[in-house]
Design a protein around this motif. Structure first.
Motif, short mmCIF file in Angstrom:
data_model
loop_
_atom_site.label_atom_id
_atom_site.label_comp_id
_atom_site.label_asym_id
_atom_site.label_seq_id
_atom_site.Cartn_x
_atom_site.Cartn_y
_atom_site.Cartn_z
N GLY A 175 57.25 -43.49 -17.43
CA GLY A 175 56.74 -42.12 -16.85
C GLY A 175 56.60 -41.86 -17.88
N LEU A 176 55.03 -42.34 -18.48
CA LEU A 176 54.12 -42.36 -19.22
C LEU A 176 53.25 -43.17 -18.69
CD1 LEU A 176 53.25 -40.37 -21.65
CD2 LEU A 176 54.36 -42.26 -23.67
N TYR A 177 51.88 -41.68 -18.73
CA TYR A 177 50.62 -42.62 -18.23
C TYR A 177 49.75 -42.19 -18.15
CZ TYR A 177 54.45 -42.86 -14.33
OH TYR A 177 55.80 -43.07 -13.48
N PHE A 178 48.45 -42.15 -18.70
CA PHE A 178 47.28 -41.92 -18.93
C PHE A 178 46.41 -42.67 -18.28
CE2 PHE A 178 50.26 -41.58 -22.85
CZ PHE A 178 49.83 -40.45 -23.44
N TYR A 179 45.10 -42.03 -17.73
CA TYR A 179 43.91 -41.79 -17.00
C TYR A 179 42.65 -41.22 -17.41
CZ TYR A 179 48.20 -43.46 -13.62
OH TYR A 179 49.46 -44.14 -13.70
N ASP A 180 41.44 -42.32 -16.94
CA ASP A 180 40.46 -41.91 -16.90
C ASP A 180 40.22 -40.62 -15.73
OD1 ASP A 180 39.25 -43.17 -14.83
OD2 ASP A 180 38.62 -44.68 -16.22
N ASN A 181 39.06 -39.92 -15.40
CA ASN A 181 38.82 -38.60 -15.00
C ASN A 181 38.94 -39.54 -13.23
OD1 ASN A 181 36.85 -36.55 -12.76
ND2 ASN A 181 38.34 -36.16 -14.25
N ARG A 182 38.84 -41.31 -12.79
CA ARG A 182 38.65 -41.59 -11.88
C ARG A 182 40.01 -41.97 -10.44
NH1 ARG A 182 37.00 -47.74 -13.26
NH2 ARG A 182 38.58 -47.35 -14.31
N VAL A 183 41.07 -40.71 -12.03
CA VAL A 183 42.31 -40.91 -10.71
C VAL A 183 42.35 -39.75 -10.10
CG1 VAL A 183 43.70 -39.17 -12.52
CG2 VAL A 183 45.13 -41.18 -11.65
N VAL A 184 42.28 -38.35 -10.00
CA VAL A 184 41.66 -37.99 -9.22
C VAL A 184 42.02 -38.22 -8.01
CG1 VAL A 184 41.20 -35.88 -8.00
CG2 VAL A 184 41.71 -36.09 -11.14
N GLU A 185 40.20 -38.79 -7.69
CA GLU A 185 39.34 -39.77 -6.41
C GLU A 185 40.77 -40.26 -6.06
OE1 GLU A 185 37.55 -38.50 -4.37
OE2 GLU A 185 37.57 -36.83 -5.61
N TYR A 186 41.20 -40.66 -6.75
CA TYR A 186 41.62 -42.37 -6.27
C TYR A 186 43.11 -41.81 -5.20
CZ TYR A 186 39.54 -45.81 -8.92
OH TYR A 186 38.62 -46.48 -9.40
N ALA A 187 43.49 -40.89 -6.70
CA ALA A 187 44.77 -40.65 -5.42
C ALA A 187 44.49 -39.74 -4.27
CB ALA A 187 45.32 -39.10 -6.25
#
Length: 298
Positions: A175-187
């Motif tokens: 339960g630990l995740y690191f993302y670039d900013n694209r994650v918001v649009e993907y979600a």
């Protein structure tokens, strides 16, 4: 980089313990559970943190942690009206995240061990330099309960499957995740799964198919605990107690992390010590200030 702690959910698996309080406020040895995921973000160097919880529990986290200044961090709070999936956190936190990369840790997950801090900082750098996402894999005996990663012969991740009937490996995504900013649009573009949730596995699969998902395996010397059952609560408490007593170092002492990071002063730690000096947690802070420990292993 921004950080999110997802501390929502109804906690029904832990009834009657959680009938009047949040699971993430239950004690794990000498600290509230939420201290442990918060320490992970702090050890990664993240100071802007959003805590997402239920309408009923959010005020309790605010009572406990305030604005975070005592730990050298900036805490904000947001409400998840109903538990509609882990990936929903990035939609709820869109304004908080802004145009930065983001890490998310689940409020009931504990990570500990030598070398963890370097792994965390590498994941931050990976996201900040536009190299995509990093998740952490861990060997489990019951893979059908988790999101499971399949690897090719070179150890490269080639698939992720949520709670598979026929698991292709024993390595789950923690339960630990690191993302670039694209994650918001993907979600925002995810479709709910059959159980009506926005699945974090679907989010990770997007990065995997884009060849920008880094799966770091937490091997020997590193421990991951998911404290979602009565048995695992006891196991976690016993683990923390045993390690702290044998190594004479605390896991997830937020004041110590902040002090060693240079985020709070000696005087600020002394104020906490004055409140806690009648117990071993307070005495530990005094030992840290007195320079009793010459090495810092996280």
């Amino acid at each position: 980089m921004k950080g999110i702690i997802l501390a929502g959910g109804s906690g029904t698996r832990l009834y009657p313990l959680t009938m009047v309080t949040s699971k993430q406020l239950l004690p794990i040895y000498d600290k509230p559970m939420i201290y442990y995921p918060m320490s992970v973000l702090m050890n990664a160097g993240i100071r802007d943190i959003l805590i997402i919880s239920t309408p009923a529990d959010t005020p309790r986290f605010q009572d406990l942690l305030g604005d975070g200044h005592q730990f050298g961090v900036n805490l904000q709070y947001a409400i998840q009206p109903s538990p509609d999936g882990l990936a929903q956190a990035f939609i709820i936190g869109e304004e908080f995240i802004g145009d930065e990369p983001v890490a998310m840790v689940l409020g009931d997950n504990i990570f500990a061990g030598h070398g963890l801090k370097k792994r965390l900082q590498a994941a931050v750098e990976n996201a900040e330099t536009g190299k995509g996402a990093t998740v952490f894999g861990y060997y489990v005996d019951d893979p059908e309960r988790f999101g499971i990663v399949e690897f090719d012969h070179d150890g490269k991740a080639i698939s992720i499957e949520e709670k598979p009937e026929h698991p292709k490996s024993n390595y789950c995504v923690t339960g630990l995740y690191f993302y670039d900013n694209r994650v918001v649009e993907y979600a925002k573009n995810l479709k709910p799964s059959a159980r009506g949730e926005l699945e974090i596995t679907d989010l990770n699969r997007i990065y995997l198919e884009d060849n920008s998902l880094n799966v770091e395996l937490l091997g020997q010397g590193l421990t991951w605990l998911d404290t979602g059952t009565h048995e695992s609560l006891v196991d976690a408490t016993n683990f923390i107690k045993t390690v702290e007593q044998h190594q004479h170092r605390k896991i997830a002492c937020l004041e110590e992390i902040a002090y060693l990071n240079g985020w709070i002063s000696k005087e600020e730690v002394l104020k906490v010590y004055e409140v806690l000096k009648k117990n071993q947690y307070g005495q530990y802070l005094k030992d840290v200030l007195d320079g009793k420990y010459q090495e810092h292993l996280y």
